[in-house]
Design an enzyme around this catalytic site. Structure first.
Site, PDB file in Angstrom:
ATOM      1  N   GLY A   1       2.352  23.639   1.960  1.00  0.00           N
ATOM      2  CA  GLY A   1       1.828  23.090   0.675  1.00  0.00           C
ATOM      3  C   GLY A   1       0.401  22.217   1.214  1.00  0.00           C
ATOM      4  N   VAL A   2      -0.001  21.419   0.214  1.00  0.00           N
ATOM      5  CA  VAL A   2      -1.123  20.885   0.574  1.00  0.00           C
ATOM      6  C   VAL A   2      -1.148  19.726   1.862  1.00  0.00           C
ATOM      7  CG1 VAL A   2      -2.673  18.712  -0.528  1.00  0.00           C
ATOM      8  CG2 VAL A   2      -1.864  20.506  -1.846  1.00  0.00           C
TER       9      VAL A   2
ATOM     10  N   LYS B   1      -7.184  11.271   5.653  1.00  0.00           N
ATOM     11  CA  LYS B   1      -8.438  11.508   5.182  1.00  0.00           C
ATOM     12  C   LYS B   1      -9.403  10.849   6.411  1.00  0.00           C
ATOM     13  CE  LYS B   1      -6.589  12.782   1.732  1.00  0.00           C
ATOM     14  NZ  LYS B   1      -5.347  13.420   1.968  1.00  0.00           N
TER      15      LYS B   1
ATOM     16  N   HIS C   1     -29.953  18.473 -10.290  1.00  0.00           N
ATOM     17  CA  HIS C   1     -30.487  19.314  -9.421  1.00  0.00           C
ATOM     18  C   HIS C   1     -31.108  18.930  -7.994  1.00  0.00           C
ATOM     19  CE1 HIS C   1     -31.610  23.384  -7.736  1.00  0.00           C
ATOM     20  NE2 HIS C   1     -32.741  22.770  -7.666  1.00  0.00           N
TER      21      HIS C   1
ATOM     22  N   GLY D   1       8.168  19.128   1.677  1.00  0.00           N
ATOM     23  CA  GLY D   1       8.323  18.542   0.262  1.00  0.00           C
ATOM     24  C   GLY D   1       8.849  16.890   0.683  1.00  0.00           C
TER      25      GLY D   1
ATOM     26  N   CYS E   1       0.786   6.005   0.357  1.00  0.00           N
ATOM     27  CA  CYS E   1      -0.724   6.457   0.151  1.00  0.00           C
ATOM     28  C   CYS E   1      -1.414   5.712   1.279  1.00  0.00           C
ATOM     29  CB  CYS E   1      -1.237   5.920  -1.040  1.00  0.00           C
ATOM     30  SG  CYS E   1      -2.630   6.054  -1.515  1.00  0.00           S
TER      31      CYS E   1
ATOM     32  N   GLY F   1       0.870  -1.018   0.194  1.00  0.00           N
ATOM     33  CA  GLY F   1       0.033   0.014  -0.080  1.00  0.00           C
ATOM     34  C   GLY F   1       0.896   1.415  -0.061  1.00  0.00           C
TER      35      GLY F   1
END
Ligand code: FAD
Length: 462
Positions: A179-180, A50, A437, A264, A41, A38
């Site tokens: 950064g992210v 997450k 919608h 980084g 990630c 894995g």
């Protein structure tokens, strides 16, 4: 020793996808992984962050309950980090079990241990095995950089890997690098109750995103009381009794309980120690077909530094394997242009294709359309009516060139935009396609319509 058709070094997104695609194409495949399947990630990146971010968002929703007519009997909240960590590990464990099962179903032989490529496409594994292969996929990925700043060796200075397993919420967290990754952790720990400051060298946060997105994000983070110092270069870390101090070249001092360094990532070159292979900026050089300077060795994923995202690694892995197994036919190139980039959190930001600044550099006349989430019913229904979608199109052909967004569900909308870009859709195609919608993706349709001056849910322009 019968050579494998393909040996894959690394079982992260690039490695395991390469192994599966090779097996799908009929190859006999070996995969060597030093740690858990894995890669970054699953074990230390996308999925653990997450999972924690979801907890952060859950916490942020709680204060809204009363105004929405949901009265909580006991509003007191206590965070139990060891349980959060266990829950995160359960999620990660399920995914690793899934990958293990997939590799098994394709008959891929997995070798546990650190592999080293020797000359003549031979690989030794430190657990004792030795194997040869006709082609090698070098997918060793990347690891966090610890820049050579005095004091960085302190155990109070963490990387994104260690910070995922804290046992208690730090009172004050200093994040070096906006950064992210830095911004995601800022949001997580801010919601958990830490006082958070981000110190960023560049003049703005997430400098790879469109400037308007970066400004909007900065405003949102400041609203959440995250302190942001841009144009700031860290000179030194110094431990104190209560934590540590960060001293900057500009003469400022910031104190915290812990610091996170997210400045980084660098390539993990452990599989090629002693091998003469071309590198560039510390990453493994490849040609556009992802072959390295050694014929027969391909290097997809973070290790080549071309696009350090998991879904880019998936795509590069497929391309690398297809090229490696296709000796005579035409080879596929890897192009990073239509790969979406997402910054998670609430609100999320996402980008695909050219930013307005990049499109301007092309010299094309542009049409730019915007639509705010304050005018989107689905966003308002969820109290998430902030942010916008911005589309950039070629004024002459109306071809879509890029989409930049900040707001609810943009991590999903960006995938629609990526498909549209890759099939060469125009803003008119988007504007004329009814979107369900109410949905947040209607904002993309309206932004496309705005680029043509026909957005129905925007006031008439003077
Ligand atoms: P890796 O995932 O790094 O895998 C490489 C594997 O190779 C590792 O398992 C390593 O143990 C193994 N290996 C290395 N050398 C050897 C050797 N000599 N022998 C055997 N095995 C070896 N990307 C996204 O797209 N979305 C996100 O939300 C996201 N969030 C992230 C959050 C964080 C905190 C971090 C750090 C990264 C995040 N990323 C995200 C980036 C993503 O994790 C990487 O782009 C992706 O993991 C790259 O895959 P890879 O296979 O190239 O490398």
């Amino acid at each position: 020793m019968i050579p494998y058709d393909i040996a894959v070094l690394g079982g992260g997104p690039a490695g395991y996808v390469a192994a599966i695609r090779a097996a799908q194409l009929g190859a006999r495949v070996a995969l060597i992984e030093a740690e858990r399947l894995g890669g970054t990630c699953l074990n230390h990146g996308c999925i653990p962050t997450k999972t924690l971010l979801h907890n952060a968002e859950f916490l942020r929703e709680l204060p809204k309950a009363k105004q929405r007519g949901i009265l909580l009997a006991d509003p007191g909240v206590t965070l139990d980090l060891p349980t959060m960590t266990r829950h995160k590990e359960t999620v990660v464990g399920k995914l690793i079990t899934g990958i293990t099962g997939l590799l098994k179903s394709y008959g891929i032989e997995v070798f546990q241990g650190r592999g080293t490529i020797r000359s003549n496409l031979k690989i030794t594994v430190d657990s004792g095995s030795e194997l040869t292969a006709k082609k090698i996929i070098l997918a060793g990925g990347s690891e966090a950089i610890r820049p050579p700043i005095p004091g960085i060796e302190s155990p109070k200075v963490l990387t994104s890997r260690e910070i995922l397993n804290l046992e208690a919420v730090p009172e004050k967290l200093l994040i070096i690098g906006g950064g992210v990754i830095g911004v995601e952790f800022a949001r997580i720990f801010n919601a958990f109750g830490s006082e958070v400051a981000i110190l960023e060298l560049a003049e703005r946060l997430v400098p790879f995103f469109d400037e308007e997105i970066s400004k909007n994000l900065t405003l949102q983070l400041k609203k959440e009381k995250i302190q942001i110092q841009t144009g700031t270069k860290v000179a030194r870390f110094q431990e104190t009794a209560s934590g540590l101090e960060v001293l900057t070249e500009e003469g400022k001092t910031f104190s915290g309980t812990l610091a996170l360094v997210s400045t980084g990532r660098k390539a993990n070159l452990s599989a090629i120690e002693g091998l003469e292979i071309k590198t560039e900026r510390g990453f493994v050089w490849t040609d556009p077909f992802l072959e390295t300077s050694i014929p027969g060795i391909y290097a997809p994923g973070d290790i080549n530094g071309k696009c350090m995202l998991a879904h880019a690694a998936f795509q590069m892995a497929e391309i690398a394997v297809e090229n490696a197994l296709n000796e005579s036919g035409s080879k596929k190139e890897f192009r990073s242009r239509n790969i979406p980039a997402v910054l998670y959190g609430s609100p999320e930001a996402a980008s695909v294709g050219w930013t307005e600044a990049e499109a301007k550099q092309s010299g094309k006349a542009l049409k730019v359309g915007r639509f705010p989430f304050t005018a989107n019913g689905r966003a308002l229904a969820a109290d998430q009516g902030s942010g916008f979608v911005k589309v950039v199109a070629d004024a002459e052909t109306e071809a879509l060139l890029g989409v930049q967004m900040i707001g609810p569900s943009v991590s999903e909308i960006v995938n629609e935009a990526a498909v549209l870009l890759s099939v060469g859709a125009s803003v008119r195609d988007i504007a004329e396609t009814p979107h369900g919608h109410p949905s947040c993706s209607e904002a993309l349709q309206e932004a496309a319509a705005d680029a043509l001056g026909i957005a129905v849910h925007l006031p008439k322009k003077r």
